[in-house]
Design an enzyme around this catalytic site. Structure first.
Site, short mmCIF file in Angstrom:
data_model
loop_
_atom_site.label_atom_id
_atom_site.label_comp_id
_atom_site.label_asym_id
_atom_site.label_seq_id
_atom_site.Cartn_x
_atom_site.Cartn_y
_atom_site.Cartn_z
N ASP A 1 -16.90 -13.38 -6.26
CA ASP A 1 -17.01 -14.47 -7.24
C ASP A 1 -15.73 -15.27 -7.53
O ASP A 1 -14.66 -14.69 -7.71
CB ASP A 1 -17.41 -13.91 -8.62
CG ASP A 1 -18.55 -12.96 -8.57
OD1 ASP A 1 -19.13 -12.76 -7.51
OD2 ASP A 1 -18.86 -12.39 -9.63
N GLN B 1 -12.65 -12.50 -7.28
CA GLN B 1 -12.87 -11.07 -7.12
C GLN B 1 -12.31 -10.68 -5.76
O GLN B 1 -12.66 -11.28 -4.74
CB GLN B 1 -14.37 -10.75 -7.23
CG GLN B 1 -14.91 -10.92 -8.63
CD GLN B 1 -14.48 -9.77 -9.54
OE1 GLN B 1 -15.05 -8.70 -9.52
NE2 GLN B 1 -13.45 -10.02 -10.34
N PHE C 1 -13.53 -6.91 -13.21
CA PHE C 1 -14.66 -7.71 -12.76
C PHE C 1 -14.50 -9.16 -13.24
O PHE C 1 -13.53 -9.53 -13.89
CB PHE C 1 -15.97 -7.09 -13.27
CG PHE C 1 -16.52 -6.00 -12.38
CD1 PHE C 1 -15.72 -5.34 -11.45
CD2 PHE C 1 -17.85 -5.63 -12.47
CE1 PHE C 1 -16.24 -4.34 -10.63
CE2 PHE C 1 -18.39 -4.63 -11.66
CZ PHE C 1 -17.58 -3.98 -10.73
N ARG D 1 -21.11 -8.05 -18.74
CA ARG D 1 -19.99 -8.52 -17.92
C ARG D 1 -19.93 -10.04 -17.77
O ARG D 1 -20.82 -10.76 -18.17
CB ARG D 1 -20.06 -7.89 -16.54
CG ARG D 1 -21.33 -8.16 -15.75
CD ARG D 1 -21.27 -7.43 -14.41
NE ARG D 1 -22.49 -7.54 -13.64
CZ ARG D 1 -23.52 -6.70 -13.72
NH1 ARG D 1 -23.48 -5.68 -14.54
NH2 ARG D 1 -24.60 -6.89 -12.98
N ASP D 2 -18.84 -10.45 -17.13
CA ASP D 2 -18.61 -11.82 -16.66
C ASP D 2 -18.47 -12.83 -17.80
O ASP D 2 -19.18 -13.85 -17.84
CB ASP D 2 -19.75 -12.26 -15.70
CG ASP D 2 -20.02 -11.24 -14.60
OD1 ASP D 2 -19.11 -10.43 -14.32
OD2 ASP D 2 -21.12 -11.24 -14.03
N GLU E 1 -26.13 -12.58 -14.09
CA GLU E 1 -24.68 -12.42 -14.01
C GLU E 1 -24.00 -13.79 -14.11
O GLU E 1 -24.63 -14.83 -13.93
CB GLU E 1 -24.29 -11.78 -12.67
CG GLU E 1 -25.03 -10.49 -12.35
CD GLU E 1 -24.54 -9.84 -11.05
OE1 GLU E 1 -24.10 -8.69 -11.12
OE2 GLU E 1 -24.62 -10.47 -9.99
#
Ligand code: FRU
Length: 493
Positions: A38, A54, A97, A166-167, A222
């Site tokens: 990503d 990432q 992450f 996340r993210d 996500e």
């Protein structure tokens, strides 16, 4: 600086710098060395675009996530900077992450990312506990915040899973306060995008879900992004485990957008429609940036989680970003066009007008190569043709095809004959809009990829292509009779 970060920086400099430029795409960002997924922290900061990603420098397969870092002034020529984050703290020891970046009022750049730590559950399973963390920096070096993690399971709404949290996408509002959108899995319901607010970007409180899946588009969601554009609010997210719906959502894991309107006071987002962002094979987890001149530009990871692990182990880099794409909303559709900076890379124009092709395959003088910007208009000549195709990255053995069947209104990208020795996904089809067989395409080739923009960006199909660079042919084929206009440029510089 931690030992893990220092080691990553030494490693990437030694091995990344040894990769010759000609072995990478010309203007698509790749990892300095090893693995990339990503885009992270895509932002404009101190006079340049920053792109983090990432990153697993030590292998061309996914592993403990670091944040790689690159900068650019035109979104096409990228300069690698040293690795920004390594998994070196108890709360992120198993991975840093995805996340985002914003400039603080004191001039520092703030990174907000997901820290991952493995935990063995009572039934013996190893699960990832995901929390949100901060790091402050100057565009080169970043210090993790001593109060990390700043959002944990204690900040989740009832039913929200601490293993899928996340993210964070951090947004700075016009009044100087902050919002963060964070992906979460609500047990039994699939993904939801949670909204948090903060005055100082350090202390956060939950506002509530901005959008909820209720298992309609895949399962977990996500990598959210959210912005206002042309009178709409647009939510981008990437769904895992999608079921196809007609011609939408064929990628298993793929990116979608929700178009709607968000009430500034209540934060309630009212959805109007949803669509796939890319109809090709390789596109996921995009982020956007607002350019200094006010354009909303999106870059995604040009790969697919279902196939990205099937390459041989020795490739020096794996994973690349998509072309930066300018976004706009027209007729309720999110349009994407190659960033206009690409025009500066164009060589001399090669033009072929009103070329007739009937039941044959032809080549056109000056139209070939693997770094190409090609505009194509197709129209029927007499009765509606059965099929038109453009083949590229072509030699006696290999080619990749974009074909159009007007009777079915289907455009297909197919890399089955691209030289891949793996039975991975090689085709995608999209239902396209055409006027009695008239269709407009723009094809951008950059050595190991093809991105096809349909009808001035109404739809896009992206695919990576690993064919040897000596396969440089481009040809045009018709079953039936067509006329085409071609405007082609070699891309360089
Ligand atoms: C999406 C994703 C993110 C996660 C990252 C891990 O591609 O799964 O949700 O933060 O990749 O590398």
């Amino acid at each position: 600086m931690s030992q893990a970060l220092q080691e990553a920086r030494i490693f990437e400099k030694r091995h990344g710098s040894a990769i010759p430029d000609r072995d990478r795409p010309l203007f698509h960002l790749t990892p300095w060395i090893g693995w990339m997924n990503d885009p992270n922290g895509f932002s404009w900061y101190q006079g340049q675009y920053h792109m983090f990603y990432q990153y697993h420098p030590y292998d061309s397969h996914w592993g403990p996530m670091h944040w790689g870092h690159a900068v650019s002034r035109d979104l096409l020529h990228w300069e690698f900077l040293p690795c920004a984050l390594a998994p070196d703290m108890p709360y992120d020891k198993d991975g840093c992450f995805s996340g985002s970046a914003v400039e603080l009022s004191d001039g520092r750049q703030l990174l907000m990312y997901t820290g991952v730590r493995h935990e063995t559950t009572p039934d013996g399973q190893v699960r990832e506990v995901q929390t949100q963390c901060l790091a402050f920096g100057d565009g080169l070096n970043y210090e993790k915040y001593t109060g990390n993690p700043i959002l944990t399971e204690a900040d989740l709404p009832t039913g929200g899973s601490r293993f899928d949290f996340r993210d964070p996408k951090i947004l700075k509002l016009p009044d100087g306060t902050f919002r963060a959108l964070i992906a979460n899995n609500r047990l039994g319901e699939g993904g939801q995008i949670l909204q948090y607010r903060s005055v100082d970007a350090i202390h956060w409180s939950l506002v509530g879900p901005l959008a909820e899946n209720h298992n309609r588009i895949g399962l977990m969601w996500e990598c959210p992004d959210f912005f206002r554009l042309d009178g709409y609010d647009v939510l981008l997210a990437s769904a895992q485990d999608m079921l196809p719906k007609g011609f939408e959502y064929h990628n298993g894991n793929g990116t979608f957008y929700l178009l709607g309107h968000c009430d500034d006071d209540t934060g309630v987002f009212t959805e109007e429609s949803d669509h796939a962002v890319d109809y090709g094979i390789d596109f996921y987890a995009p982020q956007t940036v607002l350019t200094p001149d006010g354009r909303r530009v999106m870059i995604g990871w040009m790969q697919n989680w279902d196939t990205c692990n099937l390459h041989t182990r020795w490739v020096p880099w794996f994973g690349q970003m998509s072309l930066p794409r300018e976004l706009s909303v027209r007729n309720g559709i999110l349009y994407q066009t190659p960033v206009r900076e690409l025009e500066a890379l164009r060589g001399e124009a090669v033009r072929h007008e009103q070329v007739r092709i009937e039941n044959s395959e032809i080549r056109l003088p000056g139209v070939h190569g693997r770094t190409v910007d090609l505009e194509l208009e197709i129209e029927p000549e007499g009765p509606l043709f059965n099929r038109f195709a453009i083949r590229f990255a072509q030699n006696e053995l290999y080619h990749t095809t974009v074909s159009f069947r007007p009777h079915e209104s289907v455009l297909k990208i197919d890399r089955k004959f691209s030289g891949s020795r793996r039975a991975i996904i090689h085709q995608r089809r999209a239902k396209v809009r055409h006027d009695g067989g008239r269709l407009k395409l723009r094809l951008i080739l950059d050595r190991f990829s093809a991105e096809v923009f349909v009808n001035d960006g109404e739809q896009v199909l992206s695919a990576t292509v690993s064919t040897d660079l000596s396969a440089e042919g481009i040809s045009f084929f018709a079953d039936g009779a067509v006329r085409i206009n071609v405007l082609s440029y070699q891309l360089g510089g």
